[in-house]
Design an enzyme around this catalytic site. Structure first.
Site, mmCIF file in Angstrom:
data_model
loop_
_atom_site.group_PDB
_atom_site.id
_atom_site.type_symbol
_atom_site.label_atom_id
_atom_site.label_comp_id
_atom_site.label_asym_id
_atom_site.label_seq_id
_atom_site.Cartn_x
_atom_site.Cartn_y
_atom_site.Cartn_z
ATOM 1 N N ASP A 71 93.773 17.064 27.903
ATOM 2 C CA ASP A 71 94.750 18.118 27.619
ATOM 3 C C ASP A 71 95.402 18.678 28.875
ATOM 4 O OD1 ASP A 71 92.128 19.073 28.218
ATOM 5 O OD2 ASP A 71 92.710 21.071 27.569
ATOM 6 N N LYS A 183 91.668 24.593 21.670
ATOM 7 C CA LYS A 183 90.972 24.902 22.908
ATOM 8 C C LYS A 183 91.745 25.976 23.677
ATOM 9 C CE LYS A 183 90.323 23.578 27.523
ATOM 10 N NZ LYS A 183 90.570 22.557 28.542
ATOM 11 N N GLU A 223 85.858 28.841 25.460
ATOM 12 C CA GLU A 223 85.593 28.336 26.812
ATOM 13 C C GLU A 223 85.856 29.378 27.895
ATOM 14 O OE1 GLU A 223 87.014 24.790 29.911
ATOM 15 O OE2 GLU A 223 88.006 25.011 27.973
ATOM 16 N N GLU A 225 85.121 29.517 31.352
ATOM 17 C CA GLU A 225 84.548 28.688 32.421
ATOM 18 C C GLU A 225 84.150 29.548 33.617
ATOM 19 O OE1 GLU A 225 85.713 25.016 35.457
ATOM 20 O OE2 GLU A 225 86.995 25.466 33.735
ATOM 21 N N LYS A 265 82.394 25.674 24.816
ATOM 22 C CA LYS A 265 82.580 24.783 25.959
ATOM 23 C C LYS A 265 82.204 25.554 27.219
ATOM 24 C CE LYS A 265 85.695 21.522 28.185
ATOM 25 N NZ LYS A 265 86.967 20.772 28.123
ATOM 26 N N SER A 334 82.218 17.739 26.782
ATOM 27 C CA SER A 334 83.668 17.807 26.622
ATOM 28 C C SER A 334 84.247 17.600 28.011
ATOM 29 C CB SER A 334 84.107 19.148 26.031
ATOM 30 O OG SER A 334 85.522 19.203 25.908
ATOM 31 N N TYR A 396 94.817 24.424 35.643
ATOM 32 C CA TYR A 396 95.701 23.368 35.132
ATOM 33 C C TYR A 396 96.493 23.915 33.974
ATOM 34 C CZ TYR A 396 92.207 22.714 31.458
ATOM 35 O OH TYR A 396 91.331 22.900 30.410
#
Length: 396
Positions: A71, A183, A223, A225, A265, A334, A396
């Site tokens: 993605d 996501k 997610e 992170e 995630k 993932s 990203y």
């Protein structure tokens, strides 16, 4: 295959099984912020997609399977292509994505693929819809729905994730196009605090997104992170992760998110990338599983770990170590770069290298499939698989 045909043939779809206005009861304790006492399970009114959400989540979280994250935004995909000397054109992006989704037998190891919006509507170089190729491989199509990270005013040089505006209509359109999960990635930086403001913003944004996604038929991947940046040890990562996940589940509950219909995630609990004391796979597994036991309700069907800049080999070894003992969740992967890095280099943009690149991808996917059931041995790994991929402040 037309979109209408896709909706009928998808392995996770059966409209006759949808339940209108069904009320579900969480089967677990909702863990709340920091040192507060855990609250009792909540009764949550799910939307008309309740049964389908649960079925989709369980399909993705199936034994021996994980998610291929492909993605990357067009800009980030351009960086990947530049590393092998290719221009960032739609044709080159299309060629690479075609290579990935059409690898023969990929569905034996991968149950879900996260796509960028361009890819969801894109065809392969042979003119077949990428979504259709995935469904034929029995891989559930997913979609990145956030709009990226921007500076968080009033914080310690931290960020927040934008994209809630118009999310409901976008999710509805993505569902019609064949996506069945979503996501949303936000990040927390340990060297920058993390500040209470940044943690709360991350948790609240994830909760609002998750609620909106479920309302529109998409299983939300949650997610937050925790970036690898920093010199801190594994204990500091563990401390921050506990606080972050307590906040996340507090707000998920407040927003009536159905835990049976989400996937997580998270980052693995590791030392900072610049820490001198490295952790063994066994240490990573112990810390990470302890975090899950303390913070994640067993109603959640799948924990799909991100690699976060680990090498391909390191990500697989750590996942394998986590699956050496039983746990209430499907603990899986993932991965993006940790699945594709050697594949991309092998391809090099040359048509004659497509099969060799696909073979490398399948080897990496099979290794992680074995790690998901705790049977990966690490034998025969290439030097490329051992190369680290950490990028400081990765976005990203």
């Amino acid at each position: 295959m037309a979109a209408s045909s896709l909706l009928k043939s998808s392995p996770v779809l059966n409209k006759s099984e949808w339940v209108k206005g069904q009320t579900l009861r969480q089967s677990s304790i909702v863990f709340v912020r920091f040192n507060r006492i855990a609250k009792s399970a909540l009764t949550i009114k799910a939307g008309s997609y309740a049964d389908e959400l649960v079925k989709t989540a369980k399909t993705v979280a199936s034994p021996g399977h994980g998610i291929m994250a492909m993605d990357e935004s067009n800009a980030t995909c351009g960086k990947r292509l530049a590393s092998i000397g290719l221009e960032n054109t739609e044709a080159n992006r299309q060629a690479y994505r075609t290579l990935l989704v059409s690898a023969p037998g990929l569905g034996n190891y991968v149950s879900g693929a996260i796509l960028f919006e361009e890819t969801l509507y894109q065809s392969t170089v042979d003119g077949k819809k990428i979504v259709d190729i995935l469904v034929e491989q029995k891989i559930v199509p997913g979609i990145k729905v956030d709009k990226g990270l921007v500076p968080l005013a009033g914080s310690n040089d931290e960020s927040w994730c934008q994209g809630l505006d118009g999310l409901a209509s976008r999710c509805a359109a993505y569902y019609q196009q064949g996506a069945r999960f979503a996501k949303w990635r936000t990040v927390v930086s340990i060297p920058n605090g993390p500040s209470a403001l940044a943690v709360k913003e991350a948790a609240w944004g994830l909760a609002r997104y998750a609620s909106i996604a479920q309302d529109n038929g998409l299983v939300p991947i949650v997610e937050p992170e925790i970036l690898l940046d920093g010199e801190h040890g594994i204990d500091r990562t563990f401390e921050v992760a506990q606080n972050v996940w307590a906040e996340v589940f507090f707000y998920l509950a407040q927003n009536n998110v159905m835990f049976e219909g989400i996937l997580l995630k998270p980052s693995m609990v590791t030392p900072g990338a610049e820490c001198k004391e490295r952790a063994t796979p066994e240490q990573v597994a112990d810390y990470t599983l302890n975090l899950l036991r303390r913070r994640i309700p067993p109603a959640v069907p799948g924990i799909m770990f991100l690699s976060g800049g680990q090498s391909e080999l390191e990500a697989t070894l750590n996942l394998n170590a986590m699956n050496q003992s039983p746990n209430p969740w499907h603990v899986s992967f993932s991965y993006a770069r940790a699945l594709q890095n050697t594949c991309l280099k092998t391809w090099g943009g040359l048509p004659e290298n497509v099969k060799a690149a696909q073979d490398v991808l399948l080897t990496r996917a099979k290794a992680n499939s074995l790690a998901q059931i705790g049977k990966y041995t690490g034998e025969g790994e290439s030097a490329e698989a051992k190369e680290g991929m950490f990028v400081k402040g990765y976005t990203y």
